[in-house]
Design a protein around this motif. Structure first.
Motif, short mmCIF file in Angstrom:
data_model
loop_
_atom_site.label_atom_id
_atom_site.label_comp_id
_atom_site.label_asym_id
_atom_site.label_seq_id
_atom_site.Cartn_x
_atom_site.Cartn_y
_atom_site.Cartn_z
N GLY A 53 0.79 -1.13 0.08
CA GLY A 53 -0.12 0.17 0.05
C GLY A 53 0.83 1.44 0.22
N ALA A 54 1.77 1.35 0.71
CA ALA A 54 2.72 2.38 0.86
C ALA A 54 3.35 2.69 -0.41
N PHE A 55 3.56 1.58 -1.37
CA PHE A 55 4.27 1.82 -2.72
C PHE A 55 3.31 2.18 -3.56
N CYS A 56 2.09 1.53 -3.68
CA CYS A 56 0.94 1.89 -4.38
C CYS A 56 0.37 3.46 -4.15
N ARG A 57 0.44 3.77 -2.76
CA ARG A 57 0.23 5.30 -2.60
C ARG A 57 1.09 6.47 -2.78
N TYR A 58 2.58 6.05 -2.57
CA TYR A 58 3.38 7.17 -2.65
C TYR A 58 4.43 6.86 -3.34
N HIS A 59 4.71 5.73 -4.31
CA HIS A 59 5.85 5.58 -4.89
C HIS A 59 5.68 5.31 -6.53
N THR A 60 4.42 5.25 -7.07
CA THR A 60 4.55 4.55 -8.18
C THR A 60 4.85 5.93 -9.43
N ARG A 61 4.92 5.56 -10.36
CA ARG A 61 5.13 6.62 -11.37
C ARG A 61 3.82 7.35 -12.09
N MET A 62 2.63 6.87 -11.32
CA MET A 62 1.58 7.43 -11.76
C MET A 62 1.50 8.90 -10.96
N PRO A 63 1.08 10.00 -11.67
CA PRO A 63 0.84 11.33 -10.76
C PRO A 63 -0.09 11.20 -9.83
#
Length: 186
Positions: A53-63
């Motif tokens: 969740g931390a990756f999906c919410r804070y660290h993806t390439r998506m704005p």
């Protein structure tokens, strides 16, 4: 927040639950809101899910605007009260327009002014309605976002579907006097 699960007090938690609780509280979320209220009952699930969740919410390439749009598409599809309540103001602050937010809440296709927003919406709807993304839509998304970001977008949809299911099954709710975004089903 409240849920239908037994409330856990720190002194009643196992050492593993306390370790995961501390990791969640010291991370970017800083609270046990949302699905973590349920997941802490299974510290191994909570530990792994909070990292994803931390990756999906804070660290993806998506704005942020596109990530939050995908989360609202998911919350609306699953009619997840708490997921919507948590992410609707974040989406608004990230630039998702009021008309888009309201259309999603009502289960209607929004009128998008940005083709990238429409593409994120179409991918989510395709996933939820057909459990697939056809070749033409895939090619358009790949060309727009690149393969790595597209993989991450699908991860956002998958993670937040897990969140929505958790919140719905365990009736995780914000304690508020505000009207719920979706009609409750009996």
């Amino acid at each position: 927040m409240k849920s239908r699960l037994t409330a856990l007090e720190r002194r009643e938690m196992s050492a593993e639950q306390q370790r995961v609780l501390d990791a969640i509280l010291s991370g970017p979320r800083g609270n046990l809101d949302g699905p973590f209220l349920a997941w802490i009952h299974s510290p191994e699930l909570a530990d792994r899910a909070q990292a994803l969740g931390a990756f999906c919410r804070y660290h993806t390439r998506m704005p942020l605007r596109l990530s939050e749009l995908a989360i609202l598409v998911t919350a609306a599809w699953w009619q997840s009260q708490a997921e919507w309540q948590i992410h609707e103001p974040i989406a608004r602050d990230a630039g998702v327009g009021e008309a888009v937010i309201e259309a999603l809440r009502l289960g209607q296709e929004p009128e998008f002014h940005d083709e990238t927003d429409r593409l994120v919406y179409r991918i989510g709807r395709s996933l939820y309605e057909t459990r697939r993304v056809d070749g033409a839509l895939y090619a358009q998304a790949r060309d727009q976002f690149g393969e790595s970001a597209l993989v991450e977008l699908i991860g956002i949809y998958g993670y937040y579907a897990l969140v929505a299911m958790t919140l719905n099954v365990f009736e995780v709710r914000r304690e508020t006097t505000e009207r719920l975004p979706f009609a409750e089903q009996d």
